[in-house]
Design a protein around this motif. Structure first.
Motif, PDB file in Angstrom:
ATOM      1  N   GLY A   1      22.240   7.263 -22.493  1.00  0.00           N
ATOM      2  CA  GLY A   1      22.289   6.045 -21.693  1.00  0.00           C
ATOM      3  C   GLY A   1      23.155   4.936 -22.227  1.00  0.00           C
ATOM      4  O   GLY A   1      23.886   5.074 -23.223  1.00  0.00           O
ATOM      5  N   LEU A   2      23.081   3.812 -21.518  1.00  0.00           N
ATOM      6  CA  LEU A   2      23.816   2.581 -21.822  1.00  0.00           C
ATOM      7  C   LEU A   2      22.863   1.399 -21.655  1.00  0.00           C
ATOM      8  O   LEU A   2      21.891   1.477 -20.902  1.00  0.00           O
ATOM      9  N   ARG A   3      23.166   0.308 -22.319  1.00  0.00           N
ATOM     10  CA  ARG A   3      22.342  -0.900 -22.185  1.00  0.00           C
ATOM     11  C   ARG A   3      23.124  -1.967 -21.415  1.00  0.00           C
ATOM     12  O   ARG A   3      24.279  -2.255 -21.735  1.00  0.00           O
ATOM     13  N   VAL A   4      22.477  -2.504 -20.397  1.00  0.00           N
ATOM     14  CA  VAL A   4      23.037  -3.627 -19.637  1.00  0.00           C
ATOM     15  C   VAL A   4      22.481  -4.911 -20.257  1.00  0.00           C
ATOM     16  O   VAL A   4      21.262  -5.052 -20.412  1.00  0.00           O
ATOM     17  N   VAL A   5      23.369  -5.836 -20.625  1.00  0.00           N
ATOM     18  CA  VAL A   5      22.948  -7.073 -21.287  1.00  0.00           C
ATOM     19  C   VAL A   5      23.417  -8.273 -20.459  1.00  0.00           C
ATOM     20  O   VAL A   5      24.617  -8.499 -20.296  1.00  0.00           O
ATOM     21  N   VAL A   6      22.460  -9.022 -19.923  1.00  0.00           N
ATOM     22  CA  VAL A   6      22.752 -10.209 -19.119  1.00  0.00           C
ATOM     23  C   VAL A   6      22.584 -11.445 -19.998  1.00  0.00           C
ATOM     24  O   VAL A   6      21.564 -11.609 -20.678  1.00  0.00           O
ATOM     25  N   VAL A   7      23.596 -12.309 -19.973  1.00  0.00           N
ATOM     26  CA  VAL A   7      23.586 -13.536 -20.765  1.00  0.00           C
ATOM     27  C   VAL A   7      23.468 -14.713 -19.798  1.00  0.00           C
ATOM     28  O   VAL A   7      24.356 -14.942 -18.972  1.00  0.00           O
ATOM     29  N   THR A   8      22.350 -15.434 -19.869  1.00  0.00           N
ATOM     30  CA  THR A   8      22.169 -16.629 -19.039  1.00  0.00           C
ATOM     31  C   THR A   8      22.216 -17.861 -19.929  1.00  0.00           C
ATOM     32  O   THR A   8      22.317 -17.764 -21.153  1.00  0.00           O
ATOM     33  N   ASP A   9      22.122 -19.009 -19.281  1.00  0.00           N
ATOM     34  CA  ASP A   9      22.152 -20.281 -19.998  1.00  0.00           C
ATOM     35  C   ASP A   9      21.091 -20.325 -21.097  1.00  0.00           C
ATOM     36  O   ASP A   9      21.327 -20.810 -22.202  1.00  0.00           O
ATOM     37  N   GLU A  10      19.912 -19.781 -20.801  1.00  0.00           N
ATOM     38  CA  GLU A  10      18.774 -19.925 -21.703  1.00  0.00           C
ATOM     39  C   GLU A  10      18.486 -18.703 -22.554  1.00  0.00           C
ATOM     40  O   GLU A  10      17.896 -18.815 -23.620  1.00  0.00           O
TER      41      GLU A  10
ATOM     42  N   VAL B   1      18.976 -11.135 -21.750  1.00  0.00           N
ATOM     43  CA  VAL B   1      18.048 -10.155 -21.177  1.00  0.00           C
ATOM     44  C   VAL B   1      18.758  -8.804 -21.134  1.00  0.00           C
ATOM     45  O   VAL B   1      19.926  -8.731 -20.748  1.00  0.00           O
ATOM     46  N   HIS B   2      18.068  -7.750 -21.543  1.00  0.00           N
ATOM     47  CA  HIS B   2      18.750  -6.452 -21.589  1.00  0.00           C
ATOM     48  C   HIS B   2      17.822  -5.339 -21.141  1.00  0.00           C
ATOM     49  O   HIS B   2      16.595  -5.440 -21.254  1.00  0.00           O
ATOM     50  N   ARG B   3      18.445  -4.288 -20.644  1.00  0.00           N
ATOM     51  CA  ARG B   3      17.682  -3.109 -20.240  1.00  0.00           C
ATOM     52  C   ARG B   3      18.510  -1.854 -20.470  1.00  0.00           C
ATOM     53  O   ARG B   3      19.710  -1.834 -20.174  1.00  0.00           O
ATOM     54  N   TYR B   4      17.870  -0.837 -21.018  1.00  0.00           N
ATOM     55  CA  TYR B   4      18.525   0.454 -21.253  1.00  0.00           C
ATOM     56  C   TYR B   4      18.381   1.315 -19.998  1.00  0.00           C
ATOM     57  O   TYR B   4      17.284   1.477 -19.464  1.00  0.00           O
ATOM     58  N   TYR B   5      19.512   1.834 -19.513  1.00  0.00           N
ATOM     59  CA  TYR B   5      19.531   2.707 -18.339  1.00  0.00           C
ATOM     60  C   TYR B   5      19.986   4.100 -18.758  1.00  0.00           C
ATOM     61  O   TYR B   5      20.942   4.226 -19.539  1.00  0.00           O
ATOM     62  N   SER B   6      19.367   5.117 -18.191  1.00  0.00           N
ATOM     63  CA  SER B   6      19.928   6.459 -18.369  1.00  0.00           C
ATOM     64  C   SER B   6      21.260   6.507 -17.637  1.00  0.00           C
ATOM     65  O   SER B   6      21.490   5.763 -16.676  1.00  0.00           O
ATOM     66  N   LEU B   7      22.164   7.385 -18.079  1.00  0.00           N
ATOM     67  CA  LEU B   7      23.459   7.523 -17.406  1.00  0.00           C
ATOM     68  C   LEU B   7      23.267   7.914 -15.945  1.00  0.00           C
ATOM     69  O   LEU B   7      23.982   7.416 -15.059  1.00  0.00           O
ATOM     70  N   ASN B   8      22.291   8.779 -15.682  1.00  0.00           N
ATOM     71  CA  ASN B   8      22.021   9.196 -14.300  1.00  0.00           C
ATOM     72  C   ASN B   8      21.579   8.017 -13.442  1.00  0.00           C
ATOM     73  O   ASN B   8      22.033   7.848 -12.303  1.00  0.00           O
ATOM     74  N   GLU B   9      20.698   7.198 -13.996  1.00  0.00           N
ATOM     75  CA  GLU B   9      20.166   6.045 -13.264  1.00  0.00           C
ATOM     76  C   GLU B   9      21.266   5.024 -12.981  1.00  0.00           C
ATOM     77  O   GLU B   9      21.402   4.524 -11.848  1.00  0.00           O
ATOM     78  N   LEU B  10      22.071   4.713 -13.990  1.00  0.00           N
ATOM     79  CA  LEU B  10      23.136   3.719 -13.803  1.00  0.00           C
ATOM     80  C   LEU B  10      24.189   4.235 -12.829  1.00  0.00           C
ATOM     81  O   LEU B  10      24.721   3.488 -12.008  1.00  0.00           O
ATOM     82  N   SER B  11      24.471   5.539 -12.906  1.00  0.00           N
ATOM     83  CA  SER B  11      25.453   6.151 -11.997  1.00  0.00           C
ATOM     84  C   SER B  11      24.982   6.102 -10.549  1.00  0.00           C
ATOM     85  O   SER B  11      25.760   5.788  -9.647  1.00  0.00           O
TER      86      SER B  11
END
Length: 312
Positions: free
Chosen positions: A274-283, A286-296
């Motif tokens: 998998g891969l990790r999606v990392v969202v950067v907000t003002d405060e 936030v991150h979440r690990y996705y399987s390659l199948n799920e992200l695809s």
């Protein structure tokens, strides 16, 4: 092959040429990036046959997984700001038989990444050796760019570190010292510019679950770890992202989050490739690990997309 070189060799002069520093000091609203780790071409076969030293003569499975990762990233909308690979790009250690072929095959996959999504590379122990030397580090830098550097994206300061220098710098102590001096200078720069967040990428985790856990192959030695954690805490660093463990893990030290992401390649636990999606907000980050199948197949979930849509 010039285009491939341009895409791979972005880390030069201790910065990342993909981003213009003057344009990136200011916060411009939420964004996200993709973190991957340990594509490690060759480990799956080596692990299966029980020969991690020289059993890495096939890596067809890893090629398919890396291709799937690139295809999943290219489909994302909106696009991530960058795609960082946190080390162990290939399995073959410096000087081993299959290393050059593994590197070339990985580059051939990565050059298909959308050209608007810069690639960021972090050196791992298989990239520069468990006990690196000036020569192994120089060879890495010729192939993948600088082994440590910093860059700004939208008011956030990113630091890429060579964690192998913290693990064992016995054959190149002067290089560890140089990184230490540079890091102190970078943290002073970050303080001066009052950045929104500071985020670190390195291959070896500071710790896997608890800051005071015992030292082993997968984390840093306790006294070294403590010194780095305290330095990072004082500097206001929010998160450290790493790989190396081939499993998901992580924990906190006084507000500093240690995020350990599993592998694109060989799994040593129960996690999916998998891969990790990392969202950067003002405060927050936030991150979440996705399987390659799920992200695809599904892309990024609505909750994270809503965070990106909120302008601060």
């Amino acid at each position: 092959m010039a285009a491939e070189g341009d895409a791979i060799l972005r880390a030069r002069g201790r910065t990342l040429t993909a981003f213009r520093e003057d344009d990136e000091y200011q916060w411009k609203g939420p964004f996200y990036f993709i973190q991957g780790a340990d594509p490690q071409f060759g480990l799956m076969k080596a692990w299966a046959v029980g020969d991690t030293n020289s059993g890495d003569d096939e890596w067809g499975e890893e090629i398919k997984l890396a291709e799937q990762a690139v295809q999943a990233i290219n489909k994302l909308n909106p696009k991530p700001k960058f795609f960082v690979l946190c080390g162990d790009l290939i399995h073959g250690m410096p000087g081993t038989q299959w290393r050059k072929d593994q590197e070339q095959d990985l580059k051939n996959v990565l050059k298909n990444t959308d050209q608007d999504i810069p690639l960021v590379f972090v050196s791992g122990n298989h990239d520069i050796g468990n006990t690196p030397t000036r020569e192994t580090i120089d060879n890495y830098c010729k192939n993948w760019g600088d082994d440590y550097f910093s860059f700004w994206v939208g008011g956030v300061f990113f630091l890429v570190l060579n964690s192998q220098l913290y693990f064992d710098s016995s054959k190149c102590p002067e290089l560890k010292q140089a990184q230490d001096v540079w890091l102190n200078e970078q943290l002073a720069v970050a303080e001066k510019h009052k950045c929104k967040h500071i985020i670190v990428f390195q291959h070896i985790p500071l710790f896997l679950r608890k800051p005071d856990e015992d030292h082993d192959y997968f984390n840093l030695e306790k006294s070294v770890r403590q010194e780095i954690m305290e330095k990072f805490h004082k500097a206001g660093i929010k998160a450290v992202f790493s790989g190396h463990y081939h499993r998901n893990a992580g924990g906190f030290y006084r507000g500093l989050e240690m995020v350990v992401s599993s592998a694109i390649g060989c799994q040593l636990g129960e996690d999916p490739h998998g891969l990790r999606v990392v969202v950067v907000t003002d405060e927050k980050i936030v991150h979440r690990y996705y399987s390659l199948n799920e992200l695809s197949s599904q892309g990024i979930e609505k909750e994270l997309l809503h965070m990106l849509a909120k302008q601060n």
